[in-house]
Write an enzyme that holds these catalytic residues in place. Structure first.
Site, short mmCIF file in Angstrom:
data_model
loop_
_atom_site.label_atom_id
_atom_site.label_comp_id
_atom_site.label_asym_id
_atom_site.label_seq_id
_atom_site.Cartn_x
_atom_site.Cartn_y
_atom_site.Cartn_z
N ASP A 65 -6.82 -8.04 -6.36
CA ASP A 65 -6.76 -8.51 -7.61
C ASP A 65 -7.15 -9.03 -8.55
O ASP A 65 -7.58 -8.78 -9.25
CB ASP A 65 -5.67 -7.27 -8.03
CG ASP A 65 -5.75 -5.79 -6.81
OD1 ASP A 65 -6.82 -5.39 -6.38
OD2 ASP A 65 -4.40 -5.32 -7.28
N HIS A 105 -9.51 3.22 -7.28
CA HIS A 105 -10.14 3.30 -6.00
C HIS A 105 -9.20 4.34 -5.26
O HIS A 105 -9.09 4.83 -4.79
CB HIS A 105 -10.97 2.27 -5.25
CG HIS A 105 -10.69 1.01 -4.98
ND1 HIS A 105 -9.47 0.44 -5.55
CD2 HIS A 105 -10.17 1.01 -3.48
CE1 HIS A 105 -8.89 -0.79 -4.94
NE2 HIS A 105 -9.16 -0.04 -3.61
N GLY A 164 -3.53 -8.97 -2.86
CA GLY A 164 -5.23 -8.81 -2.28
C GLY A 164 -5.82 -9.51 -3.07
O GLY A 164 -5.87 -11.11 -4.08
N ASP A 169 -8.88 3.15 4.50
CA ASP A 169 -9.82 1.19 4.96
C ASP A 169 -10.43 1.35 3.56
O ASP A 169 -10.51 2.19 2.77
CB ASP A 169 -10.76 1.79 5.60
CG ASP A 169 -10.97 0.21 6.62
OD1 ASP A 169 -9.69 -0.56 6.36
OD2 ASP A 169 -12.26 0.41 6.62
N SER A 170 -9.63 0.16 3.34
CA SER A 170 -10.31 -0.15 2.09
C SER A 170 -11.32 -2.07 1.50
O SER A 170 -10.39 -2.58 2.63
CB SER A 170 -9.48 0.40 0.58
OG SER A 170 -8.41 -0.06 0.67
N LYS A 210 0.82 -1.37 -0.16
CA LYS A 210 0.53 0.26 -0.01
C LYS A 210 1.02 1.19 -0.30
O LYS A 210 0.58 2.63 -1.02
CB LYS A 210 -0.85 0.09 0.76
CG LYS A 210 -2.17 -0.99 1.22
CD LYS A 210 -3.41 -0.69 2.54
CE LYS A 210 -4.20 -1.30 1.73
NZ LYS A 210 -5.71 -0.53 3.73
#
Length: 198
Positions: free
Chosen positions: A157, A182, A155, A68-69, A12
């Site tokens: 993806d 996003h 993740g 946070d996603s 990230k």
């Protein structure tokens, strides 16, 4: 001026640094123990929890970014949602990304409803009285198990298809992903806020 990112996730950090075109510090690389309990019911609440916790830990006025996603899948009633990173956890043991992807695809099965979206709530936090919250999405579809593909990203993806490209997020270049995603959309707004509100 240092800019802190309230995460211990190196992926990230790299992704957001590229979007912001600036260097970020994260707690684990600077010797801080940082593991806030994400008890919010929404992405926004959890982003604010992380931002406030790191700001308090640092004890200074340097800006903190937190996000946070997660993935909301319509056929699963919005799950895994805010629990995306902890999806499928049993007895406190986190599953690998591959295990989470397989679990998601198994749970979704052959449902004809494949629509989903990534959601990112991002906070630029200066103090308890001064902060900005941005929330952005990326619309797409969940592939079937036999169609999971791509080596990029992380993740979920490899299971998230961008229909207009005919590729999963894991098949996009870093530049393409950062433009569409996003987190990319939210990060560009945060970049402007940093430039204009420092």
């Amino acid at each position: 001026m240092n800019i802190w990112f309230a995460t211990n996730n190196g992926h990230k950090k790299e992704e957001l640094q590229a979007i912001l075109n600036t260097s970020l510090k994260i707690p684990s690389q600077e010797g801080y123990a940082f593991n806030p309990e994400e008890t919010g019911d929404t992405f926004c609440e959890n982003a604010l929890i992380k931002a406030r916790e790191l700001h308090k830990l640092l004890g200074n006025n340097e800006p903190v970014i937190a996000d946070d996603s997660g993935l909301n899948v319509d056929a699963l009633g919005g799950r895994p949602g805010v629990l995306s990173a902890r999806y499928g956890m049993e007895n406190g043991q986190k599953l690998t990304s591959d295990q989470q992807n397989i679990l998601l695809l198994d749970e979704l099965g052959d449902s004809p409803l494949r629509s989903a979206r990534f959601v990112c709530s991002m906070v630029l936090f200066y103090s308890n009285d001064r902060f900005f919250v941005i929330q952005e999405t990326l619309e797409g579809e969940i592939v079937k198990k036999s169609e999971m593909r791509g080596d990029g990203g992380f993740g979920y993806d490899p299971v998230f298809l961008i229909p207009q490209f005919g590729r999963t997020l894991a098949e996009l270049s870093v530049e393409e992903k950062n433009f569409l995603s996003h987190r990319g959309k939210a990060g560009k707004i945060i970049a402007n806020l940093l430039k204009n509100n420092g």
